[in-house]
Motif scaffolding. Sequence first.
Motif, short mmCIF file in Angstrom:
data_model
loop_
_atom_site.label_atom_id
_atom_site.label_comp_id
_atom_site.label_asym_id
_atom_site.label_seq_id
_atom_site.Cartn_x
_atom_site.Cartn_y
_atom_site.Cartn_z
N GLY A 11 53.85 54.27 29.32
CA GLY A 11 53.41 54.77 30.63
C GLY A 11 52.91 53.65 31.26
N GLY A 12 52.00 54.24 32.33
CA GLY A 12 51.65 53.30 33.48
C GLY A 12 49.90 52.98 33.10
N PHE A 13 49.39 51.96 33.59
CA PHE A 13 48.02 51.71 33.60
C PHE A 13 47.48 51.12 34.50
CE2 PHE A 13 50.02 49.01 30.52
CZ PHE A 13 49.21 47.66 30.74
N TYR A 14 46.14 50.96 35.06
CA TYR A 14 45.68 50.15 35.58
C TYR A 14 44.71 49.02 34.99
CZ TYR A 14 47.02 53.40 39.16
OH TYR A 14 47.73 54.51 39.87
N ASN A 15 45.08 47.82 35.24
CA ASN A 15 44.34 46.88 34.47
C ASN A 15 43.59 46.04 35.76
OD1 ASN A 15 43.75 44.54 32.87
ND2 ASN A 15 45.58 43.87 32.92
N VAL A 16 42.04 45.90 35.30
CA VAL A 16 41.07 45.27 36.18
C VAL A 16 41.12 44.02 35.66
CG1 VAL A 16 39.00 45.26 37.03
CG2 VAL A 16 39.81 47.52 36.44
N THR A 17 41.81 42.82 36.34
CA THR A 17 42.03 41.68 35.97
C THR A 17 42.11 40.58 37.05
OG1 THR A 17 43.73 40.56 34.58
CG2 THR A 17 44.60 42.16 35.97
N TRP A 18 43.01 39.33 36.84
CA TRP A 18 42.95 38.42 37.66
C TRP A 18 44.43 37.85 37.64
CZ3 TRP A 18 38.87 39.58 34.42
CH2 TRP A 18 37.62 39.61 35.13
N PRO A 19 44.86 37.16 38.46
CA PRO A 19 46.23 36.40 38.64
C PRO A 19 46.24 35.26 37.39
CG PRO A 19 45.13 35.87 40.44
CD PRO A 19 44.27 36.94 39.92
N GLY A 20 47.37 35.49 36.65
CA GLY A 20 47.32 34.18 35.56
C GLY A 20 46.82 34.69 34.31
N ALA A 21 46.10 35.93 34.38
CA ALA A 21 45.67 36.57 33.11
C ALA A 21 46.79 36.99 32.21
CB ALA A 21 44.35 37.48 33.21
N VAL A 22 46.90 37.10 30.78
CA VAL A 22 47.81 37.68 30.07
C VAL A 22 47.37 38.93 29.22
CG1 VAL A 22 49.24 37.38 28.03
CG2 VAL A 22 49.09 35.43 29.67
N GLY A 23 46.17 39.03 28.99
CA GLY A 23 45.71 40.20 28.23
C GLY A 23 44.60 41.40 29.06
N VAL A 24 44.05 42.11 28.39
CA VAL A 24 43.44 43.26 29.07
C VAL A 24 42.05 43.27 28.61
CG1 VAL A 24 43.38 45.79 29.26
CG2 VAL A 24 45.49 44.66 29.64
N LEU A 25 41.08 43.39 29.26
CA LEU A 25 39.74 43.29 29.09
C LEU A 25 39.19 44.95 29.51
CD1 LEU A 25 38.26 39.93 30.23
CD2 LEU A 25 38.74 40.76 27.81
N THR A 26 39.79 45.46 30.65
CA THR A 26 39.33 46.40 31.12
C THR A 26 40.68 47.36 31.72
OG1 THR A 26 37.08 45.54 31.71
CG2 THR A 26 37.70 47.40 33.08
N ALA A 27 40.69 48.62 31.28
CA ALA A 27 41.69 49.02 31.95
C ALA A 27 41.79 50.65 31.75
CB ALA A 27 43.06 48.59 31.25
N MET A 28 42.70 51.37 32.49
CA MET A 28 42.42 52.90 32.48
C MET A 28 44.06 53.31 32.65
SD MET A 28 43.05 55.74 34.39
CE MET A 28 42.52 55.58 36.28
N ALA A 29 44.41 54.23 31.83
CA ALA A 29 45.77 54.88 31.76
C ALA A 29 45.74 56.29 32.09
CB ALA A 29 46.42 54.53 30.43
N PRO A 30 45.81 56.75 33.26
CA PRO A 30 45.72 58.25 33.39
C PRO A 30 46.42 59.28 32.47
CG PRO A 30 46.29 57.00 35.60
CD PRO A 30 46.47 55.94 34.39
N GLY A 31 45.83 60.00 31.97
CA GLY A 31 46.16 60.99 31.38
C GLY A 31 46.35 60.53 29.65
N ARG A 32 46.00 59.14 29.46
CA ARG A 32 46.01 58.75 28.18
C ARG A 32 44.63 58.41 27.51
NH1 ARG A 32 49.78 54.23 27.21
NH2 ARG A 32 49.68 53.69 29.40
N PHE A 33 44.26 57.17 28.04
CA PHE A 33 42.98 56.67 27.54
C PHE A 33 42.52 55.37 28.40
CE2 PHE A 33 46.08 54.47 25.32
CZ PHE A 33 45.94 53.07 25.37
N SER A 34 41.23 55.26 28.20
CA SER A 34 40.59 53.91 29.00
C SER A 34 39.92 53.17 27.76
CB SER A 34 39.47 54.37 30.02
OG SER A 34 40.14 55.15 31.09
N ALA A 35 40.03 51.84 28.11
CA ALA A 35 39.39 51.05 27.20
C ALA A 35 38.65 49.78 27.64
CB ALA A 35 40.48 50.72 26.03
N VAL A 36 37.83 49.15 26.84
CA VAL A 36 36.99 47.99 27.14
C VAL A 36 36.76 47.15 26.06
CG1 VAL A 36 36.16 48.81 29.32
CG2 VAL A 36 34.66 48.84 27.39
N ILE A 37 36.51 45.87 26.40
CA ILE A 37 36.15 45.11 25.10
C ILE A 37 34.76 44.42 25.52
CG2 ILE A 37 36.57 42.80 23.85
CD1 ILE A 37 39.70 43.25 24.50
N ASN A 38 33.91 44.49 24.34
CA ASN A 38 32.52 43.75 24.52
C ASN A 38 32.72 42.39 23.39
OD1 ASN A 38 31.81 45.88 26.02
ND2 ASN A 38 29.54 45.44 25.46
#
Length: 345
Positions: free
Chosen positions: A128-155
């Motif tokens: 499904g879809g998710f919203y990734n708070v990111t930057w152009p050129g970035a490949v990975g995910v540090l902060t994201a939210m998938a409606p109806g599934r889960f949200s997650a972050v890395i420290n």
Amino acid sequence: MRQIPLLDVREGGPIAHAAARVAAALALRDACLAPMPRWGHVCLAPVDRLARAWLRKSASRYFEDLERIAEILGFHGAATLNMSYLFACTTQAFVDPFGAPTIRRSLDWPFRGLGRGVEIAWAAGPAGGFYNVTWPGAVGVLTAMAPGRFSAVINQAPMRRRVDGAAGFPYDFALNLTNALKNETGWPPDHLLRYAFETCATFEEAVTLLSREPLARPALFTLTGTRPHEIALIERTERDAEVLRGPVIVANDWQDPRSGWRGRMGPENNEARRALMRQTPAGAESFAWAIPPVLNHTTRLVVEMTSARDDGLAARGYECAPWRHLPEPATADFRLCDGAAAIAA
């Protein structure tokens, strides 16, 4: 004040994002590297080659993405910046007054330009879809939210220490990095988190994946689902995982100190940030917690999000002028509930 753009990259992912925002990626690179001396820029090409060689032998499935992005952007530093690791973060996972599991998250990174250049990528995978708070050129995910599934972050996790005292820090830092580059073939943590958002249909599937797969470096994953009991902190080393359930506040240390490890930023700093989050009511106004010591001169991003609502994402970028002690907002607050229109990549 700059608006944080929302880009629809459900077709094409980070490659489409980079292709649509080449100028923005170049501006971000120049801002990040501005403090670096000229000789440092000369080193970018060989460091890029080292980063790409390591990623090729890692467990990541996104090596080809990085290669294509580097080709699109056409400048040295794309691989180096992707393989650099976040400096410090503060995270709180709790249940809001309406029963929604929620994450508050600050991201601290010494690179300039990240607060001004932050973007929201509306991405997708088989799950499904998710919203990734990111930057152009970035490949990975540090902060994201998938409606109806889960949200997650890395420290960033604590640092493995062998020699006590400040004098031993360079030795331990170099040894840890060398070990990761030479011996570790697991996932970069941000690549594994992207894979979780693309392939995990539920909160529990994501917890299982992030606990199971080998990592290249230790990391702290904080996740929330859609129901009040769906909150977890996963404390990871390269091979082992400890899953802690329930509301949590995360700085840059284990919840229970471990011998042979030292929390990033020092125990006083970590505890001060946790104390502020404990004092912030669950129903406080948006970003009321974004004050010192959580807010500091390296803060580049603050986010609030919940997957219990389709519009449960808010973000704000920060920048700090060299003569200031604290950063100031560099972007207007982004909120999905404001009906933000996506830009087609």
